[in-house]
Enzyme design. Structure first.
Site, PDB file in Angstrom:
ATOM      1  N   SER A 149       0.856  -1.180   0.000  1.00 48.12           N
ATOM      2  CA  SER A 149       0.000   0.000   0.000  1.00 48.12           C
ATOM      3  C   SER A 149       0.892   1.229   0.000  1.00 48.12           C
ATOM      4  O   SER A 149       2.087   1.152   0.354  1.00 48.12           O
ATOM      5  CB  SER A 149      -0.871   0.007   1.263  1.00 48.12           C
ATOM      6  N   TYR A 162      -1.385  -0.396  10.709  1.00 46.25           N
ATOM      7  CA  TYR A 162      -1.480  -0.711   9.280  1.00 46.25           C
ATOM      8  C   TYR A 162      -0.175  -0.318   8.590  1.00 46.25           C
ATOM      9  O   TYR A 162       0.375  -1.095   7.802  1.00 46.25           O
ATOM     10  CB  TYR A 162      -2.663   0.033   8.666  1.00 46.25           C
TER      11      TYR A 162
END
Length: 254
Positions: A149, A162
């Site tokens: 990501s 995350y």
């Protein structure tokens, strides 16, 4: 020049929706037989039917990648039923955002289990088969594509854990690349920006609101956009390795 995947086999995790489903379709369109791994077997069955209608070959592997035995079994069944393993797309993941203060520890544990340990379990099980496939016709190269990501590049308030999992995926991918690239196993990292998938919907309602506000007015990427990039990576000639690909919507600034 693109190098089609006829005669090869790909395993895609998190294939029941979003980027995983789109990647499976894209790899099948390039000629690969595809093993579909995820927890939602009904969705995998529907996807396998779509692939079959289009003339492709797919098998369904109901799999929870956070269970090491299940992850290993998915790899072994792929090889047993389809004959080999040339491409692994490590896509299974979850994005649970929000402040670290008073965050539910269960969310952190879930992200570490899926985003990091699940990827590592699949990678560990697949590597011997990828190394073997890299010496075989028709292509004499194998690929592991790890889906990270933008959060693996940029740490941001509200996404600490995350960020941590995705930075770890990046570090693992680069170190592994250096280990196996001389044996023609290519390790690639794909880092999508804001993409229109189910990922954000797994968050608590107040976090979903924050995400919506942050990307209001941004034309997000589609799962097919990322799948197109995955297909590009794995169809390069044997001597070409795309090590890292960061893909943002044109309007996304961070």
């Amino acid at each position: 020049m693109a190098d089609r995947l006829d005669g090869t086999v790909a395993l895609v995790t998190g294939a029941s929706s979003g980027i995983g489903a789109a990647a499976a379709l894209a790899l099948s369109a390039q000629g690969a037989a595809v093993a579909l791994a995820a927890r939602r077997a009904d969705r995998l069955t529907d996807l396998a039917a779509r692939i079959a209608v289009a003339g492709g070959d797919a098998i369904v592997l109901e799999t929870d990648v956070t269970d090491e035995a299940q992850a290993r079994q998915a790899v072994e069944r792929t090889v047993d039923e389809l004959g080999r393993l040339d491409t692994l797309v490590n896509n299974a993941g979850v994005m649970l955002l929000g402040p670290a203060v008073d965050a539910p520890l269960s969310e952190w544990e879930r992200m570490v289990s899926i985003n990091l340990m699940g990827l590592l379990y699949c990678a560990h099980a697949a590597l011997p088969h990828l190394l073997e496939a890299a010496g075989k016709q028709p292509r004499r190269v194998a690929d592991m594509v790890n889906i990270s990501s933008v959060a693996g590049r940029v740490a941001r308030n509200g996404s600490a854990v995350y960020n941590a999992t995705k930075h770890a995926v990046g570090a693992f991918s680069e170190a592994l690349r250096q280990e196996v690239t001389g044996r023609f196993v290519r390790i690639s990292l794909v880092e999508p920006g804001a993409t229109a998938t189910e990922l954000a919907s797994h968050n608590r309602p107040e976090v979903q609101t924050t995400i919506q506000q942050r990307f209001e007015g941004v034309e997000r990427l589609s799962a097919e956009d990322i799948a197109d990039n995955i297909a590009y990576i794995v169809t390069r000639p044997r001597h070409v390795a795309v090590n890292e690909m960061l893909v943002r919507p044109t309007q996304q600034t961070g």
